[in-house]
Design a protein around this motif. Structure first.
Motif, PDB file in Angstrom:
ATOM      1  N   ALA A  13       0.944  -1.280   0.102  1.00 39.31           N
ATOM      2  CA  ALA A  13      -0.018   0.006   0.135  1.00 39.31           C
ATOM      3  C   ALA A  13       0.934   1.342   0.045  1.00 39.31           C
ATOM      4  CB  ALA A  13      -0.857  -0.056   1.099  1.00 39.31           C
ATOM      5  N   SER A  14       2.236   1.175  -0.235  1.00 34.34           N
ATOM      6  CA  SER A  14       3.056   2.380   0.085  1.00 34.34           C
ATOM      7  C   SER A  14       3.295   3.188  -1.004  1.00 34.34           C
ATOM      8  CB  SER A  14       4.193   1.983   0.619  1.00 34.34           C
ATOM      9  OG  SER A  14       5.025   1.063  -0.256  1.00 34.34           O
ATOM     10  N   LYS A  15       2.960   2.469  -2.439  1.00 32.86           N
ATOM     11  CA  LYS A  15       3.363   3.011  -3.712  1.00 32.86           C
ATOM     12  C   LYS A  15       2.387   2.673  -4.651  1.00 32.86           C
ATOM     13  CE  LYS A  15       7.695   1.740  -3.247  1.00 32.86           C
ATOM     14  NZ  LYS A  15       8.997   1.753  -3.482  1.00 32.86           N
ATOM     15  N   GLY A  16       2.464   3.191  -5.900  1.00 31.45           N
ATOM     16  CA  GLY A  16       1.654   2.553  -7.097  1.00 31.45           C
ATOM     17  C   GLY A  16       0.361   2.450  -6.837  1.00 31.45           C
ATOM     18  N   ILE A  17      -0.259   1.111  -7.347  1.00 31.69           N
ATOM     19  CA  ILE A  17      -1.409   1.025  -7.137  1.00 31.69           C
ATOM     20  C   ILE A  17      -2.103   0.615  -5.939  1.00 31.69           C
ATOM     21  CG2 ILE A  17      -3.302  -0.992  -7.796  1.00 31.69           C
ATOM     22  CD1 ILE A  17      -1.285  -1.982 -10.144  1.00 31.69           C
ATOM     23  N   GLY A  18      -1.396   0.133  -5.062  1.00 26.53           N
ATOM     24  CA  GLY A  18      -1.713  -0.015  -3.637  1.00 26.53           C
ATOM     25  C   GLY A  18      -1.952   1.599  -2.996  1.00 26.53           C
ATOM     26  N   ARG A  19      -1.085   2.514  -3.254  1.00 25.47           N
ATOM     27  CA  ARG A  19      -1.182   3.667  -2.658  1.00 25.47           C
ATOM     28  C   ARG A  19      -2.466   4.580  -3.386  1.00 25.47           C
ATOM     29  NH1 ARG A  19       3.709   7.699  -1.287  1.00 25.47           N
ATOM     30  NH2 ARG A  19       2.402   9.703  -0.508  1.00 25.47           N
ATOM     31  N   GLN A  20      -2.685   4.386  -4.641  1.00 20.27           N
ATOM     32  CA  GLN A  20      -3.460   5.277  -5.336  1.00 20.27           C
ATOM     33  C   GLN A  20      -4.973   4.591  -4.639  1.00 20.27           C
ATOM     34  OE1 GLN A  20      -3.271   7.650  -7.954  1.00 20.27           O
ATOM     35  NE2 GLN A  20      -5.293   7.843  -7.048  1.00 20.27           N
ATOM     36  N   LEU A  21      -4.875   3.281  -4.761  1.00 25.25           N
ATOM     37  CA  LEU A  21      -6.394   2.619  -4.254  1.00 25.25           C
ATOM     38  C   LEU A  21      -6.416   3.146  -2.776  1.00 25.25           C
ATOM     39  CD1 LEU A  21      -8.649   0.621  -4.636  1.00 25.25           C
ATOM     40  CD2 LEU A  21      -7.098  -0.900  -3.862  1.00 25.25           C
ATOM     41  N   ALA A  22      -5.740   3.150  -1.923  1.00 23.11           N
ATOM     42  CA  ALA A  22      -5.913   3.535  -0.513  1.00 23.11           C
ATOM     43  C   ALA A  22      -6.500   4.959  -0.426  1.00 23.11           C
ATOM     44  CB  ALA A  22      -4.408   3.423   0.154  1.00 23.11           C
ATOM     45  N   GLU A  23      -5.689   5.854  -1.154  1.00 25.20           N
ATOM     46  CA  GLU A  23      -6.177   7.214  -1.103  1.00 25.20           C
ATOM     47  C   GLU A  23      -7.484   7.431  -1.936  1.00 25.20           C
ATOM     48  OE1 GLU A  23      -2.980   9.363  -3.224  1.00 25.20           O
ATOM     49  OE2 GLU A  23      -1.566   9.171  -1.513  1.00 25.20           O
ATOM     50  N   ASP A  24      -7.900   6.845  -2.958  1.00 23.01           N
ATOM     51  CA  ASP A  24      -9.208   6.751  -3.393  1.00 23.01           C
ATOM     52  C   ASP A  24     -10.321   6.452  -2.636  1.00 23.01           C
ATOM     53  OD1 ASP A  24      -7.967   7.912  -5.869  1.00 23.01           O
ATOM     54  OD2 ASP A  24      -8.045   5.985  -6.799  1.00 23.01           O
ATOM     55  N   LEU A  25     -10.060   5.073  -1.803  1.00 25.73           N
ATOM     56  CA  LEU A  25     -10.932   4.508  -1.088  1.00 25.73           C
ATOM     57  C   LEU A  25     -11.192   5.625   0.145  1.00 25.73           C
ATOM     58  CD1 LEU A  25      -9.855   0.922  -1.029  1.00 25.73           C
ATOM     59  CD2 LEU A  25     -12.018   1.800  -2.024  1.00 25.73           C
ATOM     60  N   ALA A  26     -10.176   6.290   0.722  1.00 26.04           N
ATOM     61  CA  ALA A  26     -10.023   6.976   1.921  1.00 26.04           C
ATOM     62  C   ALA A  26     -11.327   8.061   1.435  1.00 26.04           C
ATOM     63  CB  ALA A  26      -8.900   7.592   2.236  1.00 26.04           C
ATOM     64  N   ALA A  27     -11.156   8.590   0.231  1.00 28.01           N
ATOM     65  CA  ALA A  27     -12.288   9.784  -0.267  1.00 28.01           C
ATOM     66  C   ALA A  27     -13.448   9.219  -0.284  1.00 28.01           C
ATOM     67  CB  ALA A  27     -11.878  10.120  -1.519  1.00 28.01           C
ATOM     68  N   GLN A  28     -13.830   7.880  -0.158  1.00 27.79           N
ATOM     69  CA  GLN A  28     -15.116   7.239  -0.052  1.00 27.79           C
ATOM     70  C   GLN A  28     -15.575   6.806   1.315  1.00 27.79           C
ATOM     71  OE1 GLN A  28     -14.126   4.332  -3.933  1.00 27.79           O
ATOM     72  NE2 GLN A  28     -16.602   4.712  -3.746  1.00 27.79           N
ATOM     73  N   GLY A  29     -14.659   7.061   2.295  1.00 28.23           N
ATOM     74  CA  GLY A  29     -15.089   6.925   3.783  1.00 28.23           C
ATOM     75  C   GLY A  29     -14.908   5.291   4.156  1.00 28.23           C
ATOM     76  N   VAL A  30     -13.945   4.828   3.732  1.00 28.72           N
ATOM     77  CA  VAL A  30     -13.736   3.482   4.092  1.00 28.72           C
ATOM     78  C   VAL A  30     -12.777   3.477   5.255  1.00 28.72           C
ATOM     79  CG1 VAL A  30     -14.020   2.521   1.826  1.00 28.72           C
ATOM     80  CG2 VAL A  30     -11.823   2.888   2.778  1.00 28.72           C
ATOM     81  N   ASN A  31     -12.706   2.407   6.120  1.00 27.10           N
ATOM     82  CA  ASN A  31     -11.732   2.106   7.151  1.00 27.10           C
ATOM     83  C   ASN A  31     -10.554   1.299   6.415  1.00 27.10           C
ATOM     84  OD1 ASN A  31     -13.554   3.170   9.208  1.00 27.10           O
ATOM     85  ND2 ASN A  31     -14.468   1.124   9.025  1.00 27.10           N
TER      86      ASN A  31
END
Length: 237
Positions: A13-31
């Protein structure tokens, strides 16, 4: 399916696909539960996700460490009450003639690409079964379906990851657990060594991959996308 309030555990989750996914999901209100080797980079992702309003817990180490996998799952469940989605995204590649690989390089790559997927799936299955469902999404590669010269090590690891996923899918459907695999072509991330290669302008982006994974995640509860192949139009599969 609405993702707000869901809990997602992401490896790599620190870079690339994982990081982008984490940031996008954060905007959707996930844990978010986030796993990666780099504590500094992972902390940066955590701060960005929390700024977007998400609740985040991080774990630093190798996905091939069974204790880390167990700890990450147990702590995420304890903090958020369960795990709705496990995204096995961690992985890397080594390429070249077969005689150029060492036993250690073979073992290290299989540890990350195959063993890591197994360990996190194994750890997450208990909580998912107890909850009566969950969704595992394994990020593979199009080379899980084909091979190329110089790819004996990487291709074989992705074939193994894919076979494990396919068998697991049959095993856990009766428990209400979905297993999806994403097969991506060329993606412009740090996975590829030359960040300035001119052809990369036509490749998939981490944002494209994040959107694809979230599309799989948001299907109705009775729908599972077992497999999804995605390429840039410029790549002939």
């Amino acid at each position: 399916m609405e993702l707000q309030g869901k809990t997602v555990l992401i490896t790599g989750a620190s870079k690339g696909i994982g990081r982008q996914l984490a940031e996008d999901l954060a905007a959707q209100g996930v844990n978010l539960g986030l796993v990666a080797r780099s504590e500094q980079e992972l902390t940066e992702v955590q701060q960005a996700a929390e700024k977007a309003g998400a609740k985040v817990i991080i774990f630093t180490g190798s996905v091939a460490d069974e204790e880390l996998a167990i700890q990450a799952v147990e702590a995420t469940v304890a903090k958020f009450g369960g795990i709705d989605f496990l995204i096995n995204n961690a992985g890397y590649g080594i390429f070249g003639p077969t005689e150029s690989y060492t036993a250690d390089s073979w073992g290290d790559l299989y540890d990350t690409n195959v063993k890591g997927t197994f360990l996190f799936c194994k750890a997450a299955l208990g909580p998912m079964k107890k909850a009566g469902g969950g969704h595992i999404i394994n990020i593979a590669s199009d080379v899980a379906k084909r091979v190329f010269d110089g790819g004996a090590l990487y291709c074989s690891s992705k074939f193994a990851q894919d076979a494990f996923s396919a068998a697991l899918r049959k095993e856990v459907r009766r428990d209400g657990i979905k297993v999806s695999v994403v097969y991506s072509g060329l993606v412009d991330t740090a996975f590829h060594p030359d960040p300035h290669a001119p052809e990369k302008k036509d490749w998939l982006t981490a944002r494209n991959m994040s959107a694809t994974i979230r599309y799989i995640m948001t299907q109705p509860e009775h729908v599972v996308i077992d497999e999804l192949m995605i390429h840039p139009l410029s790549q002939d599969y």
